[in-house]
Design a protein around this motif. Structure first.
Motif, PDB file in Angstrom:
ATOM      1  N   GLY A   1      68.978  36.174  54.901  1.00 15.09           N
ATOM      2  CA  GLY A   1      68.377  34.804  54.275  1.00 15.09           C
ATOM      3  C   GLY A   1      68.234  35.196  52.773  1.00 15.09           C
ATOM      4  O   GLY A   1      68.640  34.395  51.858  1.00 15.09           O
ATOM      5  N   ILE A   2      67.622  36.429  52.511  1.00 19.77           N
ATOM      6  CA  ILE A   2      67.486  36.923  51.165  1.00 19.77           C
ATOM      7  C   ILE A   2      68.901  36.721  50.526  1.00 19.77           C
ATOM      8  O   ILE A   2      69.330  36.275  49.271  1.00 19.77           O
ATOM      9  CB  ILE A   2      66.923  38.085  50.881  1.00 19.77           C
ATOM     10  CG1 ILE A   2      65.432  37.891  51.483  1.00 19.77           C
ATOM     11  CG2 ILE A   2      67.075  38.712  49.316  1.00 19.77           C
ATOM     12  CD1 ILE A   2      64.655  39.452  51.328  1.00 19.77           C
TER      13      ILE A   2
ATOM     14  N   SER B   1      65.303  40.720  65.603  1.00 11.96           N
ATOM     15  CA  SER B   1      66.615  40.535  64.822  1.00 11.96           C
ATOM     16  C   SER B   1      66.173  39.557  63.429  1.00 11.96           C
ATOM     17  O   SER B   1      66.809  39.504  62.550  1.00 11.96           O
ATOM     18  CB  SER B   1      67.485  39.443  65.531  1.00 11.96           C
ATOM     19  OG  SER B   1      67.464  40.045  66.690  1.00 11.96           O
ATOM     20  N   ILE B   2      64.668  39.155  63.581  1.00 13.01           N
ATOM     21  CA  ILE B   2      64.120  38.526  62.520  1.00 13.01           C
ATOM     22  C   ILE B   2      64.350  39.284  61.164  1.00 13.01           C
ATOM     23  O   ILE B   2      64.627  38.847  60.216  1.00 13.01           O
ATOM     24  CB  ILE B   2      62.623  38.096  62.690  1.00 13.01           C
ATOM     25  CG1 ILE B   2      62.988  37.008  63.576  1.00 13.01           C
ATOM     26  CG2 ILE B   2      62.032  37.552  61.514  1.00 13.01           C
ATOM     27  CD1 ILE B   2      61.566  36.227  63.884  1.00 13.01           C
ATOM     28  N   ALA B   3      64.316  40.714  61.161  1.00 13.77           N
ATOM     29  CA  ALA B   3      64.063  41.753  60.046  1.00 13.77           C
ATOM     30  C   ALA B   3      65.732  41.394  59.529  1.00 13.77           C
ATOM     31  O   ALA B   3      65.954  41.169  58.114  1.00 13.77           O
ATOM     32  CB  ALA B   3      63.918  43.011  60.523  1.00 13.77           C
ATOM     33  N   VAL B   4      66.646  41.432  60.288  1.00 16.95           N
ATOM     34  CA  VAL B   4      68.072  41.175  59.902  1.00 16.95           C
ATOM     35  C   VAL B   4      68.334  39.930  59.317  1.00 16.95           C
ATOM     36  O   VAL B   4      68.778  39.711  58.274  1.00 16.95           O
ATOM     37  CB  VAL B   4      69.136  41.420  61.102  1.00 16.95           C
ATOM     38  CG1 VAL B   4      70.341  41.340  60.569  1.00 16.95           C
ATOM     39  CG2 VAL B   4      68.823  42.663  61.696  1.00 16.95           C
TER      40      VAL B   4
ATOM     41  N   THR C   1      65.954  37.926  58.027  1.00 15.86           N
ATOM     42  CA  THR C   1      65.329  37.851  56.825  1.00 15.86           C
ATOM     43  C   THR C   1      66.161  38.291  55.450  1.00 15.86           C
ATOM     44  O   THR C   1      66.545  37.562  54.512  1.00 15.86           O
ATOM     45  CB  THR C   1      64.109  38.766  56.775  1.00 15.86           C
ATOM     46  OG1 THR C   1      63.398  38.287  57.647  1.00 15.86           O
ATOM     47  CG2 THR C   1      63.161  38.279  55.530  1.00 15.86           C
ATOM     48  N   THR C   2      66.823  39.621  55.750  1.00 17.30           N
ATOM     49  CA  THR C   2      67.511  39.987  54.781  1.00 17.30           C
ATOM     50  C   THR C   2      68.879  39.222  54.472  1.00 17.30           C
ATOM     51  O   THR C   2      69.202  39.020  53.223  1.00 17.30           O
ATOM     52  CB  THR C   2      68.245  41.465  55.246  1.00 17.30           C
ATOM     53  OG1 THR C   2      67.194  42.183  55.716  1.00 17.30           O
ATOM     54  CG2 THR C   2      68.920  42.168  54.085  1.00 17.30           C
TER      55      THR C   2
END
Lengths: 265, 449, 493
Positions: C214-215, C206-209, C211-212
Motif C-alpha cells: 500500500g505504501i 499478510s497484512i504486513a506485506v 501495508t508495504t
C-alpha cells in the motif's frame, strides 16, 4: 618483605618461581579453594590434575589474578612471584600479567590478522621501538609457537580462519610474544584433535627451556607425558604434590591413587 | 619441532622489574584507563542530564497551565436587553448575540470597582481584563436558564490571557508597556482585585475538560476534544492491532512453513518497524482518505494509520513471548491428542498472554505519542465540537493530544507555549501510567521456565 | 438499511447458526457426543463461519466497488461544457458528491421531503441556500448538470444499497443452509474449522506485506502523476526549492536533502559518541546497581514522543543555542536552526545507539576479553582494541539504524529546524552554517500536504515524490543495517 617466614623460604629454594601459602578462593558463598600451599619451580612443567570442579583452573587463575575480572571472586592467602606478593595492593595486575602469560581452554584468537594477534601484547607493553623490531618479535614468537611455517605467507589473514590446533598454537605464540616468565595453560588441548594435541604437547616441552609452565589438564596421560611435577586437586584441596613419576607410580594419598586408577573422576 | 633449532632458542626471558613499583609506561597506561572510564561516565551523565533538562523544561513551562485566574463578578441581566419581547422564549432570546452580552460584563466590572473603591487612571474599559470567552459563557447560561433574566447572578469568569500571564509572572509591567493587548493600568487593577479576593488563581479543570479555543483566547483552550480523540484512536488501535497482531504472530511462530513467502513477511515486518512515521501518514491520506473516502480528521482514520504502525511492535513482542513458552508444553498437549490448533489456543496462547499484553500496552503508548502521520490526515483542524459517542464518534472530526500540542505551538500568543507544555505533561502522565502498567504486568506474571 | 444493522443481522444469524449446528450434530448421533467426529462446538463454529465469512466478504467488496462504479456512471452525465474553466472532472465530481450528501442530510433532518430531494430543479430552487440551512456549505452555486448528476447519484446509491442488502443476506442464508446440510456425525468439522482459522491467521500475517504494498503503490501512483506535470530531472537535479502556488514552481529535492542530511549528521555527531561511550560504560564498567538505574533512565529517552522533543527544541534548546552560541559568534539570529534540530535529535537517538550497542558489546564472547586480560592489557585497551573491533559490524548497524531514524524524523525538524530551504546560490558559508534555519524533506511533506492547495497541483503532489524518495533511502539503510546486524549475530552463535 615483612614476612620473615617467607623470606627464609625464598632464600633456601632459589629455583622456586611461585610460592603459594594458605590460598583460599571464594565465589560468593562457595569456598572453591581451601588452604592450598604449593611451590612451583622455574623452568619446569607443572601439571595440575584432578576431577572436574576440583578447583585446579580456579587456582591457576589466581596466579595471574584473572579472578579479578570476576566480580564475586575473592582470594585470601599469599601468592609470591619471585618473592613478591602478587596480591599486594601496590601491584598492578596489568604488570603482573605481562610477567605471567596465559593460554586458555578454547582457542580465542582476536578478530584481527594473525600478525596483529601476536603483535598485540608487544604493542601494549611497548616492547618494540619500531616496525622492524615488532616484525622480529612476531616472527620469533610464531617460531616459538611452532606455527611460523604454516602462517608466514598469510600473516595478514584473520586469525579466526585457522584450524583449531593452529589457533591454539597462535594463542600460545601470542602469549609468548610478551616475553612472560611464567606461562599458565588452562586445559590447552581439550578442544583439539589428537594430532594438534601432539603438536601442542611437543611445544610445551620446548617452552620449558625458557619458562615456568603450569598446565591444567584433564588427561592424566598428558600430565604424565609433559610434566615434571604434578599436583592433584580434589574438592578444593591440594591433596598431593610431587615428582610426576612418583605421583603416577607411587601416590602417597589414597585419593590420588583412586583418581589415577580411575575410581574417582 | 623443526622451527626451533638450538641457535634459535632464546635464553631465559630477561627478568623484568619488581611488581611492586609501577614503571612509567604502566603509569601512562593507567592514566589512559582512567581517562577512558571518565569518558564513559561523562557520556552516561550527559544522557541523564539531557533527560533531566527535558523534563525540567517541560514541567517548568507547563505546570502553570494547570492553574488559571478567575474573576468573580455579579452580573445584572436586564430584561430589556436580553429578552426584548419579555416572553422568555429561547428562540427569540437567541437573537441577542454575544455582542449584546459583552457590555454587561464591562458594567459588572465597573460596579465591582466602584464598590471596592479602586481608582486607577487610564484604565479604559475594565471589562477587558475578562476573557473574550466570557460573553459566550454568559449567553449560554442565560439561554439554558431563561428565568434568570431580570435578576443578578454571580459568575466566575476566566481572566484574560495576559492578566493570567501576569498572575503567573509571565507578563510584567515592562512587557505590558510594549503590548497593545494589556496596559500597566490593567495590571494595577489586577493587583487591586487580587487583594480584594475578587480575582484568584485556582486549579484549572477546564484545561483537561474544555475544548480548544481560538488563537485570541488561550485562557479558554483545553484538551477535552484532544483527549477524547486520542482515546478513540487508541480504542481503534486496540480493537484492530491486538487481534491482527496476535493472529499474525501465531501464524508466523507456530504454523508458517519455512518458505519464500514467510521470509517476505518477516522482512516486511522488520522493515515496517523502521519506516518513518510520516510515510504512514502519506499512506493514510492516499488509501484511507482519497481512495476509501473516509472523512478527514476522523479518529477512525488516525486509528487505522496507527494500527499499521503499531502492528510490528505487537507482532515482535507476541512472537518473543510465544517463543518463550517451552516446547515441552506443546508436546504434552499434542501427546494427549490435541490438534495443533487446540494446542496453540488452549495452552500456548494463555501462557504467552502477559507478554502479549505488555507488548500491546507499549505499542499503544508509542501510538499515543505519534504526531507526524496525524498531521497529514487532517487532524490539525480546529475542532471545538466533541465527537459523538462510539461508534459514530469514530467518524466525527476530532483532535489528538500530540497534534493539539503541535497546533498550539503554531499560534502566536505566548500563552500557548504554556498550554502546549501543559498538554505534554498530560500526555506524559498517560504514557507513564501505561508503561507502569506494562512493567507491573511483566513483574507480576513473568515466568522463568 | 444502514450497514451497521446489516452486520448485526449477520452476526445474529451466525449466533443462531452456532446453536442450531451444534444441536443438529448432536441429534444426528442420537445425543451421544462420543459418536461425533469432532466436539459439538466445532459443528456450531463451522456453521457460524459459513454465515459470516462469505457475507462479510461480499459486503466489504460491495462497499469498495460500488462508489467507484456509481461515480463512473454518473460522470458520463456531466457534459464537457459543464466543466468550468480551470477545473477538472474530478473537482466537479466532488461537487456532485457533496450535493448528494447535502440532499441526504436535508432529508434526514426533515428540511426536505424525499420527493423534493429527487425532483428539485436549479431553475426553481436555490439549492445552495437550502443546503446551507442544513449545514452543508457549498463553494459555488449548483448548476443544473451537477444537481441532476447528484440526484442520479443518490438514486443509484439507494438502489445499490438495496441490492447489497439483498445479496449479502442471501449469501449469509446460503452459508447457513448449506453448512447445516453437511452437518452429520461423520463430518470432519474440526478439520474444516481449523483450516478456516489457519487461513485467517495467514491473512493477518499478510497484512504486513499489504501495508508495504500500500505504501509503495499509493506513493508510486501519485508520484507518477507528479512527474507527468513536472520533469523528473528538475526534481532530482535542480538546485532550488521555491514552490509558488500560482504555478511555475521550482521543486527540487536537493536543497531539502541537504538540510535533512546536515541535520542528521549533527544528530549523529551528538548521539554516536555519547551513545557508544554510555554503552561501553554500562556494559563494561558499571556495577549492577549503577546499571540498573542508568540504563532505564537513558532508555526513557527512547520512549518520549517526538513532539515532546520538538517542543523542547522550540522553547529551550533553540533560544539557548541562539543566545549563547549563534548571537555572540555572529552566526545567526534564528532560534530554529540546523544545530537546534540536530542536537535535540541527537539526544533522541542516544538510546537507539546505546541499547543496540550495549546488546552487541555484551554478545562479544568473554573469551576475547580473557585473552586480552591474560596478555596484560588494561580494561580500556581491551575495549578499544579487542571488544569494539569485534563488535564493530554490529555497532555500524546500530548507527545506520539511528541514521535512518534521523532522516525520517519529522516533528523535531518541523518545530526546531525552520521552514526555509537551503539556498545554493547564496554561497557555501550559509549552507554549512549550523545556526542557519534550514528545512528538510519531512517538513516539506507536511507543509505541502497540509496546505490549502488543489490536490492535483504539482505543489501538492511533490510531497508524494518526496515521500517515496524518503522511503527508498530509509528502506535502503534499514535493510543494510539489518543485514549487517544479522551477519554479526551469526558470527558469534
Amino acid at each position: 618483605m615483612n614476612d620473615m617466614r617467607l623470606t627464609e623460604r625464598a632464600v633456601d629454594s632459589k629455583d622456586v618461581k611461585i610460592a603459594a601459602r594458605k590460598v583460599q578462593v571464594f565465589y560468593g558463598e562457595t569456598h572453591a579453594i581451601k588452604d592450598v600451599d604449593v611451590d612451583i619451580d622455574d623452568k619446569t612443567v607443572t601439571a595440575f590434575i584432578g576431577p572436574s570442579g576440583c578447583g585446579k583452573s580456579t587456582f591457576l587463575r589466581c596466579i595471574n589474578r584473572m579472578n579479578d575480572t570476576i566480580d564475586v571472586a575473592r582470594v585470601e592467602g599469599d601468592i609470591h612471584l619471585d618473592g613478591e606478593d602478587i596480591y599486594n595492593p601496590k601491584v598492578d595486575p596489568v604488570q603482573l600479567r605481562a610477567k605471567v602469560g596465559m593460554v586458555f581452554q578454547k582457542p580465542n584468537p582476536f578478530p584481527k590478522s594473525i600478525y596483529d594477534n601476536v603483535a598485540y601484547g608487544p604493542k601494549i607493553h611497548g616492547l618494540a621501538k619500531n616496525k622492524a623490531e615488532l616484525d622480529e618479535i612476531v616472527e620469533r614468537a610464531l617460531r616459538r609457537g611452532a606455527i611460523w611455517d604454516e602462517v608466514k605467507d598469510r600473516l595478514q589473514e584473520p586469525g579466526t580462519g585457522l584450524s583449531g590446533g593452529q589457533q591454539q598454537r597462535l594463542c600460545i605464540a601470542r602469549a609468548v610474544a610478551t616475553e612472560p616468565e611464567v606461562l599458565l595453560m588452562d586445559e590447552p588441548c581439550s578442544a583439539l584433535d589428537p594430532i594438534a594435541t601432539a603438536q601442542v604437547e611437543e611445544l610445551i616441552d620446548e617452552l620449558k627451556q625458557n619458562y615456568s609452565v603450569v598446565i591444567v589438564t584433564h588427561s592424566m596421560q598428558q600430565a604424565a607425558r609433559v610434566s615434571q611435577k604434578t599436583a592433584f586437586f580434589h574438592l578444593g584441596y591440594l591433596v598431593e604434590y610431587g615428582e610426576t613419576g612418583q605421583i603416577f607410580t607411587n601416590p602417597k594419598d589414597s585419593r590420588t591413587e583412586s583418581y589415577i586408577t580411575g575410581r574417582i573422576g | 619441532m623443526s622451527d626451533i633449532t638450538a641457535t634459535d632458542a632464546v635464553p631465559s626471558a630477561p627478568r623484568k622489574g619488581s611488581l611492586l613499583e609501577q614503571d612509567a609506561r604502566t603509569k601512562r597506561r593507567n592514566a589512559a584507563e582512567t581517562r577512558f572510564k571518565m569518558y564513559g561516565i561523562i557520556a552516561v551523565t550527559l544522557g541523564i542530564l539531557a533527560l533531566v533538562m527535558l523534563v525540567v523544561s517541560i514541567v517548568s513551562n507547563g505546570a502553570s497551565a494547570f492553574q488559571q485566574t478567575y474573576i468573580t463578578l455579579e452580573v445584572d441581566l436586564p430584561e430589556d436587553r436580553l429578552d426584548p419581547e419579555g416572553n422568555r422564549n429561547r428562540d427569540q432570546m437567541a437573537r441577542v448575540s454575544t455582542f449584546g452580552y459583552g457590555p454587561l460584563i464591562g458594567e459588572a466590572m465597573e460596579a465591582q470597582i466602584a464598590a471596592l473603591g479602586i481608582e486607577i487612571e487610564e484604565l479604559g474599559n475594565p471589562g477587558d481584563i475578562v476573557s473574550k470567552e466570557a460573553p459566550a459563557q454568559l449567553r449560554n447560561f442565560v439561554l439554558a436558564n431563561p428565568d434568570v433574566v431580570g435578576s443578578t447572578v454571580t459568575f466566575e469568569f476566566l481572566a484574560n490571557g495576559r492578566i493570567d500571564g501576569y498572575m503567573k509572572d509571565r507578563v510584567t509591567r515592562a512587557t505590558a508597556l510594549l503590548d497593545k493587548n494589556v496596559s500597566p493600568a490593567q495590571l494595577d487593577l489586577t493587583d487591586a482585585l487580587g487583594e480584594a479576593g475578587v480575582l484568584e488563581k485556582r486549579f484549572n479543570w477546564a484545561f483537561i475538560t474544555a475544548p480548544d479555543a481560538s488563537g485570541q483566547r488561550p485562557e479558554a483552550a483545553g484538551l477535552g476534544v484532544a483527549i477524547v480523540g486520542s482515546f478513540y484512536m487508541m480504542l481503534v488501535v486496540l480493537i484492530l492491532a491486538l487481534p491482527i497482531g496476535v493472529a499474525a504472530s501465531i501464524y508466523l511462530e507456530e504454523f508458517a512453513p519455512k518458505n519464500r513467502f514467510t521470509d517476505l513477511i518477516e522482512v516486511n515486518i522488520a522493515n515496517l518497524a523502521a519506516v518513518p512515521s510520516i510515510v504512514f501518514g502519506i499512506l493514510g491520506l492516499a488509501i484511507f482518505i482519497n481512495f476509501a473516502g473516509l472523512p478527514q480528521s476522523a479518529p477512525i482514520v488516525g486509528g487505522l494509520v496507527l494500527t499499521l504502525m503499531t502492528l510490528p511492535t505487537i507482532i515482535i513482542a507476541t512472537r518473543a513471548s510465544l517463543k518463550s513458552v517451552p516446547p515441552s508444553i506443546r508436546e504434552a498437549a499434542l501427546g494427549v491428542g490435541a490438534s495443533k490448533m487446540q494446542t496453540v489456543f488452549h495452552h500456548v496462547l494463555p501462557l504467552a498472554a502477559p507478554g502479549i499484553l505488555t507488548g500491546t500496552i507499549i505499542g499503544l503508548a508509542q501510538a499515543l505519542g505519534e504526531t507526524a502521520p496525524l498531521l497529514l490526515i487532517g487532524m490539525v483542524a480546529f475542532v471545538r465540537e466533541f465527537p459523538a459517542g462510539p461508534p459514530e464518534g469514530f467518524f466525527d472530526p476530532a483532535s489528538a493530544l500530540p497534534v493539539q500540542v503541535y497546533n498550539w505551538t503554531q499560534r502566536s500568543d505566548p500563552a500557548f507555549v504554556e498550554r502546549a507544555s501543559g498538554a505534554i505533561i498530560v500526555l506524559l502522565i498517560f504514557l507513564v501510567i501505561m508503561n507502569a502498567i506494562a512493567i507491573l504486568l511483566r513483574r507480576r506474571f513473568e515466568r522463568r521456565w | 438499511m444502514p450497514t451497521l444493522w446489516l452486520v448485526l443481522i449477520i452476526l445474529a444469524l451466525a449466533a443462531v447458526g452456532y446453536v442450531v449446528g451444534r444441536q443438529r450434530a448432536l441429534a444426528s448421533s442420537g445425543g451421544n457426543a462420543k459418536l461425533l467426529h469432532s466436539l459439538p462446538s466445532y459443528y456450531g463454529a463451522n456453521v457460524s463461519f459459513a454465515v459470516i465469512i462469505p457475507a462479510i466478504g461480499l459486503l466489504i467488496l460491495w462497499l469498495l466497488v460500488q462508489p467507484a462504479w456509481i461515480q463512473n456512471r454518473v460522470a458520463d452525465m456531466i457534459p464537457e461544457g459543464a466543466i468550468p474553466e480551470g477545473a477538472t472532472l474530478g473537482l466537479v465530481m466532488s461537487d456532485v458528491e457533496r450535493v448528494a450528501t447535502g440532499l441526504n442530510l436535508a432529508v434526514e433532518q426533515g428540511a426536505m421531503s424525499e420527493e423534493d430531494a429527487s425532483s428539485i430543479r436549479t431553475e426553481f430552487t436555490d439549492v445552495r441556500q437550502r443546503l446551507g440551512e442544513v449545514g452543508v456549505a457549498l463553494g459555488s452555486n449548483v448548476d443544473a448538470p451537477v444537481l441532476r448528476a447528484a440526484q442520479r447519484y443518490r438514486e443509484m446509491s439507494a438502489t445499490g444499497n438495496t441490492w447489497m442488502t439483498v445479496a449479502v443476506l442471501a449469501a449469509a442464508l446460503f452459508g447457513f443452509v448449506s453448512s447445516l446440510a453437511v452437518t452429520k456425525a461423520g463430518f470432519r468439522a474440526r478439520n474444516t474449522v481449523e483450516r478456516v482459522i489457519l487461513i485467517m491467521l495467514m491473512v493477518a500475517a499478510s497484512i504486513a506485506v499489504l501495508t508495504t504494498l500500500g505504501i509503495v503503490l499509493s506513493m508510486l501512483f501519485e508520484t507518477r502523476n507528479f512527474f507527468q506535470q513536472y520533469p523528473w530531472t528538475s526534481f532530482f537535479f535542480g538546485l532550488e526549492w521555491a514552490p509558488d502556488f500560482r504555478g511555475n514552481s521550482n521543486l527540487s529535492i536537493i536543497p531539502l536533502l541537504w538540510g535533512t542530511l546536515y541535520i542528521s549528521f549533527i544528530a549523529l555527531l551528538v548521539a554516536v559518541p555519547i551513545g557508544l561511550f554510555a554503552a561501553i560504560y554500562m556494559s563494561e564498567y558499571a556495577g549492577p546497581r549503577v546499571r540498573s538505574v542508568a540504563k532505564p533512565l537513558i532508555e526513557i529517552l527512547a520512549g518520549i514522543p517526538t513532539i515532546v522533543y520538538g517542543l523542547f527544541a522550540l522553547i529551550t534548546v533553540g533560544p539557548l543555542l541562539r543566545d549563547y552560541f549563534a548571537m555572540p559568534m555572529g552566526l545567526g539570529e534564528s532560534a530554529s536552526s540546523v544545530a537546534t534540530a540536530g542536537v535535540v535529535m541527537g539526544i533522541m537517538l542516544i538510546p537507539f545507539v546505546s541499547s543496540l550497542s550495549d546488546d552487541i558489546i555484551n554478545a562479544v564472547p568473554q573469551a576475547m576479553r580473557d585473552g586480552s586480560f591474560g596478555l596484560g592489557a588494561t580494561h580500556s585497551e581491551t575495549i578499544r582494541q579487542v571488544v569494539v573491533p569485534a563488535a564493530l559490524p554490529g555497532i555500524v548497524g546500530a548507527i545506520l539504524l539511528a541514521a535512518s531514524r534521523a532522516i525520517g524524523e519529522t516533528m523535531i525538524v518541523v518545530l526546531g529546524a525552520g521552514a526555509a530551504a537551503a539556498q545554493f546560490d547564496r554561497g557555501l558559508g550559509e549552507l554549512v552554517n549550523p545556526f542557519e534555519a534550514m528545512t528538510t524533506v519531512t517538513v516539506k511533506i507536511v507543509s505541502q500536504l497540509t496546505g490549502d492547495t488543489d490536490f492535483a497541483a504539482p505543489e501538492t503532489l511533490v510531497a508524494f515524490a518526496l515521500g517515496l524518495t524518503l522511503f527508498v533511502i530509509t528502506l535502503g539503510l534499514n535493510v543494510l543495517a539489518l543485514y549487517i546486524v544479522r551477519k554479526y549475530r551469526e558470527q558469534y552463535e
